[in-house]
Motif scaffolding. Structure first.
Motif, PDB file in Angstrom:
ATOM      1  N   ASP A  50       0.855  -1.124   0.159  1.00  0.00           N
ATOM      2  CA  ASP A  50      -0.125   0.036   0.102  1.00  0.00           C
ATOM      3  C   ASP A  50       0.787   1.117   0.078  1.00  0.00           C
ATOM      4  OD1 ASP A  50      -2.562   1.100  -0.053  1.00  0.00           O
ATOM      5  OD2 ASP A  50      -2.223   1.837   2.100  1.00  0.00           O
ATOM      6  N   GLN A  51       2.163   1.172   0.566  1.00  0.00           N
ATOM      7  CA  GLN A  51       2.827   2.291   0.731  1.00  0.00           C
ATOM      8  C   GLN A  51       3.973   2.529  -0.578  1.00  0.00           C
ATOM      9  OE1 GLN A  51       5.000   2.660   4.373  1.00  0.00           O
ATOM     10  NE2 GLN A  51       3.256   2.773   5.512  1.00  0.00           N
ATOM     11  N   GLY A  52       3.705   1.482  -1.622  1.00  0.00           N
ATOM     12  CA  GLY A  52       4.129   1.544  -2.873  1.00  0.00           C
ATOM     13  C   GLY A  52       5.884   0.916  -2.739  1.00  0.00           C
ATOM     14  N   LYS A  53       5.900  -0.114  -1.916  1.00  0.00           N
ATOM     15  CA  LYS A  53       6.948  -0.907  -2.007  1.00  0.00           C
ATOM     16  C   LYS A  53       6.883  -2.154  -2.529  1.00  0.00           C
ATOM     17  CE  LYS A  53       7.548   1.269   2.812  1.00  0.00           C
ATOM     18  NZ  LYS A  53       8.532   2.336   2.587  1.00  0.00           N
ATOM     19  N   ARG A  90      -0.860  -0.087  -6.946  1.00  0.00           N
ATOM     20  CA  ARG A  90       0.473   0.748  -6.393  1.00  0.00           C
ATOM     21  C   ARG A  90       1.353   0.774  -7.273  1.00  0.00           C
ATOM     22  NH1 ARG A  90      -3.055   2.812  -4.042  1.00  0.00           N
ATOM     23  NH2 ARG A  90      -3.451   2.903  -1.763  1.00  0.00           N
ATOM     24  N   GLU A  91       1.275  -0.420  -8.431  1.00  0.00           N
ATOM     25  CA  GLU A  91       2.223  -0.504  -9.652  1.00  0.00           C
ATOM     26  C   GLU A  91       3.513  -0.785  -9.005  1.00  0.00           C
ATOM     27  OE1 GLU A  91       2.306   3.149 -12.053  1.00  0.00           O
ATOM     28  OE2 GLU A  91       0.284   2.461 -12.736  1.00  0.00           O
ATOM     29  N   VAL A  92       3.550  -2.031  -8.115  1.00  0.00           N
ATOM     30  CA  VAL A  92       4.769  -2.524  -7.758  1.00  0.00           C
ATOM     31  C   VAL A  92       5.016  -4.121  -7.748  1.00  0.00           C
ATOM     32  CG1 VAL A  92       5.159  -0.627  -5.859  1.00  0.00           C
ATOM     33  CG2 VAL A  92       3.662  -2.579  -5.291  1.00  0.00           C
TER      34      VAL A  92
END
Length: 430
Positions: A90-93, A117-119
């Protein structure tokens, strides 16, 4: 690329060793820096090369650190670990995980979050240990129509069955030996009951057949606790070995059949030659035919190797935009009912030792339209005798009808094992 490492146990220590001992490895490792390590106990004795300043017992704080770009999860566990992975995504990691139990149960939610999140969410180490499997199947075999995978994907059960076969020890003795060598947990249920292989099969089948993941409850599962020395002896006499196999097949109509269970495997088949704690997966498709991946299925070094390969893919941005890795919605597969699946079977029966009993057995099978390849009488003890039956190709539902009739006749069903056939792939659906 700044990495947070969650877990410093057997696998986590192996990951640390690779990431810090870089000589002779991929130069891209120079771009990877571990900025924190989450552990459960700060007082535990560890490799002195691990700086104490990196250690923390607060995994959530580490995951939420804005400096962290990749979260590597080798903690294990499901409900306690799930919030960590959700927070990271959720934090983009990017997330790399070896946790097949968590992924098999929460794959849809995690991949959907990764897509939003495109991760990346990568898990090469979750299936097959150190065997390069997920990436080759998805990338190198992408031009094929894949129709079947069958494999030995649990090292614990393979070690136990190997020991029982080669040394003649009992299941209990083989399990104790596996525990002594570190191949089995003190509570081996997840392995010997087939749960571990079931979780891996759910992930593998979704990747191989490009579908949404199947619920674990929809994958028939049998373990190895019912295998006895007589089954192994009869298997050898008939030209087979016994392996716990994970099987996934697609028929011409696109329906999938998945199962984890012990199988009779022909002695000449490559899967029968997989010994000890090794794993192997055979993939069949068109036009390539058969490809087999084999090697160590567990352990610090092999599993850590797979974890770091995922980290390197993220560093290099070489992992293509695969819908599984990015969480694209995929079609829900149609599953072939287990009773409709066709196969050959080994059945060990305990029957009254009296004239005409073989005729009664044959009649019970014939009434259910089950054709028999062979019926052999084995040991006799007092008023009881053992019969070993090998069937021709038959639907499982018909076999179950025959077994029910045999029970009504007072005959005891000792073992029922599937036979892995050497004939044309997909023959089960003909």
């Amino acid at each position: 690329m700044k990495v947070a490492l969650l877990g410093l146990g057997t696998v986590g220590a192996g990951v640390w060793q690779i990431l810090t001992d870089r000589a002779g490895r991929d130069p891209l490792l120079e771009q990877v820096t571990v900025v924190g390590i989450a552990v459960r106990d700060l007082t535990k004795l560890r490799d002195p090369s691990v700086p104490p300043a990196l250690l923390t017992t607060d995994a959530m704080v580490l995951v939420s650190d804005p400096e962290v770009e990749v979260v590597v999860e080798v903690l294990g566990g499901v409900e306690s670990t799930l919030p960590l992975l959700k927070t990271a995504l959720d934090q983009g990691k990017h997330v790399v995980s070896a946790n097949k139990a968590l992924l098999a149960r929460h794959y849809r939610a995690l991949t959907a979050l990764a897509r939003q999140r495109e991760v990346y969410l990568l898990f090469e180490a979750a299936v097959g240990g150190g065997i390069p499997l997920i990436q080759p199947v998805r990338q190198c075999l992408g031009a094929n129509r894949l129709r079947r995978l069958v494999g030995v994907i649990n090292g614990t059960t393979n070690y136990i069955l190997t020991a029982m076969t080669q040394s003649g020890v009992s299941y209990t003795q083989a399990l104790k030996e596996a525990q002594a060598f570190g191949f089995a947990e003190q509570d081996p249920t997840a392995d010997v009951a087939g749960h571990d292989a079931q979780e891996k099969l759910a992930l593998l089948s979704a990747l191989v057949f490009r579908t949404a993941i199947v619920d674990l409850a929809d994958i028939p599962r049998e373990g190895i606790t019912g295998i006895v020395s007589e089954d192994l002896r009869y298997a050898k006499e008939l030209g087979y070995g016994i392996k716990l196999l994970a099987l996934a097949e697609k028929n011409a109509a696109g329906a999938l059949y998945l199962r984890v269970s012990p199988h009779f495997v022909p002695q000449a088949h490559p899967l029968n030659r997989v010994q000890g704690a090794d794993n192997a997966v055979l993939v069949e498709g068109e036009p390539i035919g058969q490809v087999m991946f084999s090697g160590p299925g567990a352990g610090s070094g092999p599993t850590a190797s797979a974890v770091v390969s995922d980290i390197l893919n993220i560093v290099a941005r070489q992992t293509f935009q695969d819908p599984h890795f990015m969480g694209e919605p995929l079609c829900v597969p149609e599953l072939l009912p287990a009773l409709e699946h066709r196969g050959r079977f080994y059945v060990r029966l305990e029957v009254p030792d009296q004239p005409g009993v073989i005729g009664l057995v044959g009649h019970a099978f014939g009434t259910a339209a089950v054709s028999l390849e062979s019926v052999v009488q084995k040991a006799s003890q007092g008023t009881r005798a053992e019969l070993v039956v090998i069937t021709h190709w038959v639907k499982e539902g018909q076999l179950q009808q025959a077994l029910q009739q045999l029970r009504q006749l007072g005959m005891e069903i000792g073992s029922v094992l599937r036979v892995l056939d050497e004939e044309t792939p997909g023959h089960q659906f003909s």
